[in-house]
Design a protein around this motif. Sequence first.
Motif, PDB file in Angstrom:
ATOM      1  N   LYS A   1       0.856  -1.201   0.000  1.00  0.00           N
ATOM      2  CA  LYS A   1       0.000   0.000   0.000  1.00  0.00           C
ATOM      3  C   LYS A   1       0.887   1.244   0.000  1.00  0.00           C
ATOM      4  O   LYS A   1       2.099   1.166   0.178  1.00  0.00           O
ATOM      5  N   TYR A   2       0.230   2.377  -0.205  1.00  0.00           N
ATOM      6  CA  TYR A   2       0.907   3.663  -0.143  1.00  0.00           C
ATOM      7  C   TYR A   2       0.374   4.414   1.073  1.00  0.00           C
ATOM      8  O   TYR A   2      -0.833   4.401   1.350  1.00  0.00           O
ATOM      9  N   TRP A   3       1.297   5.117   1.759  1.00  0.00           N
ATOM     10  CA  TRP A   3       0.930   5.802   2.993  1.00  0.00           C
ATOM     11  C   TRP A   3       1.525   7.213   3.001  1.00  0.00           C
ATOM     12  O   TRP A   3       2.585   7.452   2.415  1.00  0.00           O
ATOM     13  N   HIS A   4       0.823   8.131   3.703  1.00  0.00           N
ATOM     14  CA  HIS A   4       1.488   9.370   4.091  1.00  0.00           C
ATOM     15  C   HIS A   4       2.479   9.041   5.191  1.00  0.00           C
ATOM     16  O   HIS A   4       2.271   8.110   5.960  1.00  0.00           O
ATOM     17  N   LYS A   5       3.540   9.817   5.261  1.00  0.00           N
ATOM     18  CA  LYS A   5       4.512   9.556   6.312  1.00  0.00           C
ATOM     19  C   LYS A   5       3.893   9.677   7.693  1.00  0.00           C
ATOM     20  O   LYS A   5       4.235   8.933   8.610  1.00  0.00           O
ATOM     21  N   GLY A   6       2.969  10.562   7.857  1.00  0.00           N
ATOM     22  CA  GLY A   6       2.309  10.698   9.149  1.00  0.00           C
ATOM     23  C   GLY A   6       1.249   9.634   9.399  1.00  0.00           C
ATOM     24  O   GLY A   6       0.921   9.345  10.554  1.00  0.00           O
ATOM     25  N   CYS A   7       0.702   9.055   8.323  1.00  0.00           N
ATOM     26  CA  CYS A   7      -0.311   8.004   8.473  1.00  0.00           C
ATOM     27  C   CYS A   7       0.299   6.630   8.683  1.00  0.00           C
ATOM     28  O   CYS A   7      -0.412   5.700   9.097  1.00  0.00           O
ATOM     29  N   PHE A   8       1.580   6.511   8.384  1.00  0.00           N
ATOM     30  CA  PHE A   8       2.234   5.210   8.571  1.00  0.00           C
ATOM     31  C   PHE A   8       2.602   5.070  10.048  1.00  0.00           C
ATOM     32  O   PHE A   8       3.720   5.332  10.478  1.00  0.00           O
ATOM     33  N   SER A   9       1.606   4.667  10.853  1.00  0.00           N
ATOM     34  CA  SER A   9       1.766   4.584  12.303  1.00  0.00           C
ATOM     35  C   SER A   9       1.175   3.272  12.817  1.00  0.00           C
ATOM     36  O   SER A   9       0.487   2.544  12.094  1.00  0.00           O
ATOM     37  N   CYS A  10       1.431   2.981  14.096  1.00  0.00           N
ATOM     38  CA  CYS A  10       0.956   1.738  14.713  1.00  0.00           C
ATOM     39  C   CYS A  10      -0.554   1.735  14.785  1.00  0.00           C
ATOM     40  O   CYS A  10      -1.186   2.764  15.095  1.00  0.00           O
ATOM     41  N   GLU A  11      -1.155   0.598  14.532  1.00  0.00           N
ATOM     42  CA  GLU A  11      -2.608   0.474  14.558  1.00  0.00           C
ATOM     43  C   GLU A  11      -3.169   0.631  15.969  1.00  0.00           C
ATOM     44  O   GLU A  11      -4.327   0.977  16.134  1.00  0.00           O
ATOM     45  N   VAL A  12      -2.348   0.419  16.994  1.00  0.00           N
ATOM     46  CA  VAL A  12      -2.833   0.466  18.378  1.00  0.00           C
ATOM     47  C   VAL A  12      -2.497   1.793  19.048  1.00  0.00           C
ATOM     48  O   VAL A  12      -3.378   2.517  19.511  1.00  0.00           O
ATOM     49  N   CYS A  13      -1.209   2.104  19.111  1.00  0.00           N
ATOM     50  CA  CYS A  13      -0.789   3.307  19.857  1.00  0.00           C
ATOM     51  C   CYS A  13      -0.592   4.528  18.962  1.00  0.00           C
ATOM     52  O   CYS A  13      -0.286   5.621  19.465  1.00  0.00           O
ATOM     53  N   LYS A  14      -0.728   4.380  17.652  1.00  0.00           N
ATOM     54  CA  LYS A  14      -0.607   5.463  16.682  1.00  0.00           C
ATOM     55  C   LYS A  14       0.795   6.087  16.656  1.00  0.00           C
ATOM     56  O   LYS A  14       0.967   7.224  16.205  1.00  0.00           O
ATOM     57  N   MET A  15       1.787   5.379  17.125  1.00  0.00           N
ATOM     58  CA  MET A  15       3.159   5.873  17.081  1.00  0.00           C
ATOM     59  C   MET A  15       3.650   5.834  15.632  1.00  0.00           C
ATOM     60  O   MET A  15       3.460   4.843  14.925  1.00  0.00           O
ATOM     61  N   THR A  16       4.247   6.938  15.199  1.00  0.00           N
ATOM     62  CA  THR A  16       4.735   7.028  13.831  1.00  0.00           C
ATOM     63  C   THR A  16       5.879   6.027  13.630  1.00  0.00           C
ATOM     64  O   THR A  16       6.795   5.936  14.452  1.00  0.00           O
ATOM     65  N   LEU A  17       5.798   5.319  12.538  1.00  0.00           N
ATOM     66  CA  LEU A  17       6.777   4.272  12.244  1.00  0.00           C
ATOM     67  C   LEU A  17       7.550   4.625  10.992  1.00  0.00           C
ATOM     68  O   LEU A  17       7.174   5.522  10.236  1.00  0.00           O
ATOM     69  N   ASN A  18       8.637   3.877  10.778  1.00  0.00           N
ATOM     70  CA  ASN A  18       9.398   4.017   9.545  1.00  0.00           C
ATOM     71  C   ASN A  18       9.738   2.625   9.027  1.00  0.00           C
ATOM     72  O   ASN A  18       9.316   1.617   9.594  1.00  0.00           O
ATOM     73  N   MET A  19      10.539   2.590   7.975  1.00  0.00           N
ATOM     74  CA  MET A  19      10.828   1.307   7.345  1.00  0.00           C
ATOM     75  C   MET A  19      11.727   0.412   8.203  1.00  0.00           C
ATOM     76  O   MET A  19      11.839  -0.784   7.937  1.00  0.00           O
ATOM     77  N   LYS A  20      12.327   0.960   9.280  1.00  0.00           N
ATOM     78  CA  LYS A  20      13.240   0.175  10.094  1.00  0.00           C
ATOM     79  C   LYS A  20      12.601  -0.410  11.349  1.00  0.00           C
ATOM     80  O   LYS A  20      13.066  -1.430  11.850  1.00  0.00           O
ATOM     81  N   ASN A  21      11.561   0.244  11.860  1.00  0.00           N
ATOM     82  CA  ASN A  21      11.028  -0.230  13.141  1.00  0.00           C
ATOM     83  C   ASN A  21       9.591  -0.748  13.066  1.00  0.00           C
ATOM     84  O   ASN A  21       8.996  -1.061  14.086  1.00  0.00           O
ATOM     85  N   TYR A  22       9.027  -0.864  11.881  1.00  0.00           N
ATOM     86  CA  TYR A  22       7.641  -1.336  11.800  1.00  0.00           C
ATOM     87  C   TYR A  22       7.626  -2.875  11.702  1.00  0.00           C
ATOM     88  O   TYR A  22       8.588  -3.517  11.331  1.00  0.00           O
ATOM     89  N   LYS A  23       6.472  -3.443  12.041  1.00  0.00           N
ATOM     90  CA  LYS A  23       6.214  -4.867  11.853  1.00  0.00           C
ATOM     91  C   LYS A  23       4.817  -5.011  11.241  1.00  0.00           C
ATOM     92  O   LYS A  23       3.855  -4.447  11.754  1.00  0.00           O
ATOM     93  N   GLY A  24       4.761  -5.739  10.147  1.00  0.00           N
ATOM     94  CA  GLY A  24       3.495  -5.876   9.443  1.00  0.00           C
ATOM     95  C   GLY A  24       2.724  -7.120   9.851  1.00  0.00           C
ATOM     96  O   GLY A  24       3.296  -8.191  10.066  1.00  0.00           O
ATOM     97  N   PHE A  25       1.434  -6.979   9.979  1.00  0.00           N
ATOM     98  CA  PHE A  25       0.554  -8.102  10.279  1.00  0.00           C
ATOM     99  C   PHE A  25      -0.759  -7.863   9.549  1.00  0.00           C
ATOM    100  O   PHE A  25      -1.457  -6.879   9.795  1.00  0.00           O
ATOM    101  N   GLU A  26      -1.106  -8.812   8.636  1.00  0.00           N
ATOM    102  CA  GLU A  26      -2.310  -8.683   7.818  1.00  0.00           C
ATOM    103  C   GLU A  26      -2.340  -7.337   7.097  1.00  0.00           C
ATOM    104  O   GLU A  26      -3.360  -6.648   7.048  1.00  0.00           O
ATOM    105  N   LYS A  27      -1.149  -6.924   6.582  1.00  0.00           N
ATOM    106  CA  LYS A  27      -0.991  -5.694   5.793  1.00  0.00           C
ATOM    107  C   LYS A  27      -1.333  -4.440   6.593  1.00  0.00           C
ATOM    108  O   LYS A  27      -1.805  -3.435   6.045  1.00  0.00           O
TER     109      LYS A  27
END
Length: 233
Positions: free
Chosen positions: A23-49
């Motif tokens: 998918k495509y995301w805004h940099k500010g929208c690419f955040s954790c689904e639970v705590c809404k912490m902004t993520l990047n390509m190094k610290n994110y973990k994907g689950f069910e996209k």
Amino acid sequence: MNPLCGRCNLVVYPTEKVNCLDKYWHKGCFSCEVCKMTLNMKNYKGFEKRPYCNAHYPKTTFTCVTDTPENNRLKQQSKMQSQVLYREDFEKNKGKGFSVVADTPEMQRIKKSQNQISNIKYHEDFEKKKMGGPGPNQPSSPSPGYQPPAASQNFHYEPTPAPVQQAAAAPPPSAGKRYRAVYDYSAADEDEVSFVDGDVIMDVQQIDEGWMYGRVERTGQQGMLPANYVEAI
């Protein structure tokens, strides 16, 4: 045409685009689904996209792997192959019986030996009854039919057949052939006998080319013995 954001569904321009999890995301929208912490390509973990931080990443179970369509297909295929192999083995073994152990060469030899020993003992008992049985049992044997009145007559005729019966009873001790052991042999099975060099084997009967049945005169044991360990006397 610019794609839409995976979270806010607004247009994502190239300068603020993050391409991740198909998918495509805004940099500010690419955040954790639970705590809404902004993520990047190094610290994110994907689950069910969906992106998650390390603390809120869902714990996966092994049932998720087994329930995938691919694993279900493999499971069904393995089950079908097992049924096919079972049917093939059943058709091959049909009519052959279910005793696999009884078909081994060792079990066949033991079964054959037991049958031969049974036949030998049966013939020995038959010959003993035929040759030596009528002599000692003659006073009690004349019981076919109604013989009470003839019992007094049998007492008069008893002395005359006695010598004949004694002569007929003599052959059983010398029945069979006599052999002498030329080697020591230790019994390998329960139906075999042990002997040493020089022992006399009595009442020997040939079973096949390699085995005999007889009685060791020194120990009195009866059983099977190898034919190449003895010689005729």
